[in-house]
Motif scaffolding. Structure first.
Motif, short mmCIF file in Angstrom:
data_model
loop_
_atom_site.label_atom_id
_atom_site.label_comp_id
_atom_site.label_asym_id
_atom_site.label_seq_id
_atom_site.Cartn_x
_atom_site.Cartn_y
_atom_site.Cartn_z
N GLY A 69 -4.10 7.57 -29.71
CA GLY A 69 -4.88 8.11 -28.59
C GLY A 69 -5.44 7.00 -27.72
N GLU A 70 -6.70 7.13 -27.33
CA GLU A 70 -7.33 6.15 -26.44
C GLU A 70 -7.40 4.76 -27.04
OE1 GLU A 70 -8.38 6.40 -23.23
OE2 GLU A 70 -7.37 8.34 -23.30
N GLN A 71 -7.38 4.68 -28.35
CA GLN A 71 -7.45 3.37 -29.02
C GLN A 71 -6.26 2.50 -28.62
OE1 GLN A 71 -7.58 3.62 -33.31
NE2 GLN A 71 -7.53 1.40 -33.56
N TYR A 72 -5.12 3.12 -28.40
CA TYR A 72 -3.92 2.37 -28.02
C TYR A 72 -4.15 1.59 -26.72
CZ TYR A 72 0.87 1.43 -26.44
OH TYR A 72 2.01 0.82 -25.99
N TYR A 73 -4.82 2.22 -25.76
CA TYR A 73 -4.97 1.61 -24.44
C TYR A 73 -5.94 0.45 -24.43
CZ TYR A 73 -2.31 5.69 -23.18
OH TYR A 73 -1.32 6.63 -23.12
N THR A 74 -6.79 0.35 -25.46
CA THR A 74 -7.66 -0.83 -25.56
C THR A 74 -6.86 -2.09 -25.87
OG1 THR A 74 -8.13 -0.52 -27.93
CG2 THR A 74 -9.57 0.62 -26.36
N HIS A 75 -5.64 -1.91 -26.40
CA HIS A 75 -4.77 -3.04 -26.73
C HIS A 75 -3.90 -3.46 -25.55
CE1 HIS A 75 -5.50 -3.05 -31.11
NE2 HIS A 75 -5.56 -1.73 -31.01
N LEU A 76 -3.94 -2.70 -24.47
CA LEU A 76 -2.93 -2.79 -23.43
C LEU A 76 -3.45 -3.39 -22.13
CD1 LEU A 76 0.07 -1.78 -23.38
CD2 LEU A 76 -0.79 0.26 -22.21
N GLY A 77 -2.67 -4.30 -21.55
CA GLY A 77 -2.91 -4.79 -20.20
C GLY A 77 -1.63 -4.63 -19.40
N TYR A 78 -1.69 -3.91 -18.29
CA TYR A 78 -0.48 -3.55 -17.53
C TYR A 78 -0.62 -4.00 -16.08
CZ TYR A 78 3.07 -0.45 -15.40
OH TYR A 78 4.14 0.06 -14.69
N MET A 79 0.37 -4.73 -15.61
CA MET A 79 0.43 -5.14 -14.21
C MET A 79 1.71 -4.58 -13.62
SD MET A 79 0.15 -8.95 -12.59
CE MET A 79 0.36 -9.24 -10.84
N PRO A 80 1.65 -3.45 -12.91
CA PRO A 80 2.85 -2.85 -12.34
C PRO A 80 3.40 -3.68 -11.18
CG PRO A 80 0.92 -1.62 -11.66
CD PRO A 80 0.44 -2.64 -12.64
N GLN A 81 4.64 -3.38 -10.81
CA GLN A 81 5.29 -4.13 -9.74
C GLN A 81 4.53 -4.01 -8.43
OE1 GLN A 81 9.44 -3.23 -9.40
NE2 GLN A 81 9.74 -4.51 -7.61
N ASP A 82 4.11 -2.80 -8.09
CA ASP A 82 3.35 -2.58 -6.86
C ASP A 82 1.89 -2.36 -7.23
OD1 ASP A 82 5.63 -2.68 -5.14
OD2 ASP A 82 6.18 -0.69 -5.90
N PHE A 83 1.20 -3.48 -7.42
CA PHE A 83 -0.19 -3.40 -7.87
C PHE A 83 -1.11 -3.17 -6.68
CE2 PHE A 83 -4.27 -5.07 -9.24
CZ PHE A 83 -4.42 -4.38 -10.44
N GLY A 84 -1.96 -2.16 -6.77
CA GLY A 84 -2.83 -1.80 -5.65
C GLY A 84 -4.17 -2.52 -5.69
N PHE A 85 -4.58 -3.06 -4.56
CA PHE A 85 -5.89 -3.68 -4.42
C PHE A 85 -6.71 -2.91 -3.39
CE2 PHE A 85 -3.23 -7.22 -5.83
CZ PHE A 85 -4.01 -7.78 -6.83
N TYR A 86 -8.01 -3.09 -3.44
CA TYR A 86 -8.89 -2.58 -2.40
C TYR A 86 -9.14 -3.74 -1.44
CZ TYR A 86 -9.56 1.26 -5.64
OH TYR A 86 -9.35 2.33 -6.49
N ASN A 150 -9.14 -8.43 -22.67
CA ASN A 150 -8.49 -9.28 -23.67
C ASN A 150 -7.47 -8.50 -24.50
OD1 ASN A 150 -7.98 -11.68 -25.00
ND2 ASN A 150 -9.56 -11.33 -26.54
N PRO A 151 -6.47 -7.89 -23.83
CA PRO A 151 -5.52 -7.05 -24.54
C PRO A 151 -4.59 -7.85 -25.44
CG PRO A 151 -4.78 -7.39 -22.31
CD PRO A 151 -6.14 -8.04 -22.41
N SER A 152 -4.07 -7.22 -26.46
CA SER A 152 -3.12 -7.88 -27.35
C SER A 152 -1.68 -7.63 -26.92
CB SER A 152 -3.32 -7.40 -28.79
OG SER A 152 -3.38 -5.99 -28.85
N ILE A 153 -1.49 -6.72 -25.93
CA ILE A 153 -0.15 -6.46 -25.38
C ILE A 153 -0.26 -6.57 -23.85
CG2 ILE A 153 1.74 -4.79 -25.14
CD1 ILE A 153 0.64 -3.42 -27.70
N LEU A 154 0.53 -7.47 -23.29
CA LEU A 154 0.57 -7.63 -21.83
C LEU A 154 1.92 -7.15 -21.31
CD1 LEU A 154 -0.92 -11.17 -21.03
CD2 LEU A 154 -1.96 -8.95 -20.59
#
Length: 292
Positions: A69-86, A150-154
């Motif tokens: 569940g949500e615990q998985y996403y605490t391990h995750l850092g994702y940078m998509p190809q089209d990353f949106g900024f403000y 500080n994710p363990s999966i990038l």
């Protein structure tokens, strides 16, 4: 830590974007290579939980994403190809906003933001608006926000697309610094981006892995198939039509051709050590020449 992809498939109608992929990933940098349309982005989105697989599952330390569940996403850092900024945010404001989205304590967020902006060499422009940033600066800010929790999966999807050579080198060095004791999946079709930093190459074509090999041995299966020949300029076009030429270089009135073929293209051809780029073009040469 172990991330498992088990019989992973994604179907869109009659099109199979990812076809029965299996892999066991442990800490290290994985270069996910493939031509455009190979299925790389679809695979990464499934790993990140953005897309649901049609079949198969993803497991972290033996437990599926659904079980964690949500615990998985605490391990995750994702940078998509089209990353949106403000664009009207400053880098500092953006980092603090992303820290809040990720649920970081305010005090931790402030310290982490300062440390990461320093690491990516943006601390001197931290209070300038993002719309004033160059492409390389935005990419560095992107990798900084990925590291906030500080994710363990990038998961990094085409992170160096559009960067000039100097920025690409800087970005690769950043990834190497952040990669310690993490599972890093770096997706790209720019071979040089992974040739220096990847521990393992995952070569993907038509939704499947053609190979999963340590960087040290990944080109072994094309050893003895890469040749160099020196020909007259008037004959260069003929050889280019007849053979898979991956590189050419003009030398006085001659042309040095680098050719991939099962057998020597001519008697005085010299066998040369294959590179990762040779391997890529061996599998995707026709697609890249046709602009697919």
């Amino acid at each position: 830590m172990e991330l498992q992809l088990r019989n992973l498939s994604k179907q869109y109608g009659t099109k199979c974007a990812v076809d029965n992929v299996n892999a066991k990933l442990e800490p290290g940098v994985y270069g996910l290579l493939g031509a455009n349309g190979a299925g790389k982005t679809t695979l990464m989105r499934m790993i990140c939980g953005v897309l649901k697989p049609t079949s198969g599952d993803i497991r972290l330390n033996g437990k599926t994403i659904n079980e964690l569940g949500e615990q998985y996403y605490t391990h995750l850092g994702y940078m998509p190809q089209d990353f949106g900024f403000y664009p009207d945010f400053t880098a500092r404001e953006f980092m603090l906003y992303m820290a809040a989205v990720k649920g970081l304590d305010k005090r931790v967020a402030k310290t982490r933001t300062q440390d990461l902006l320093h690491m990516v060499n943006l601390d001197d422009v931290a209070d300038k608006k993002i719309k004033s940033y160059s492409g390389g600066m935005k990419q560095r800010l992107g990798i900084a926000q990925v590291e906030l929790n500080n994710p363990s999966i990038l998961i990094l999807d085409e992170p160096t697309a559009g960067l000039d050579p100097k920025e690409r080198v800087r970005f690769r060095n950043l990834i190497s610094d952040f990669a310690k004791e993490k599972i890093v999946i770096l997706s790209t079709h720019i071979v040089s981006d992974v040739s220096y930093i990847a521990d393992t190459i995952l070569l993907m074509k038509n939704g499947s892995f053609l190979l999963q090999e340590p960087m040290a041995t990944v080109t072994d299966n094309i050893r003895g198939k890469v040749w160099e020949i020196l020909v007259d300029e008037r004959n260069a076009d003929e050889y280019s039509r007849k053979f898979s030429v991956v590189n050419l270089h003009h030398e006085n009135n001659k042309v040095r051709l680098r050719i991939i073929d099962e057998i020597a293209p001519m008697d005085d051809a010299i066998a040369v050590s294959p590179s990762l780029e040779d391997l890529f073009l061996y599998h995707f040469g026709e697609e890249t020449r046709e602009g697919k």
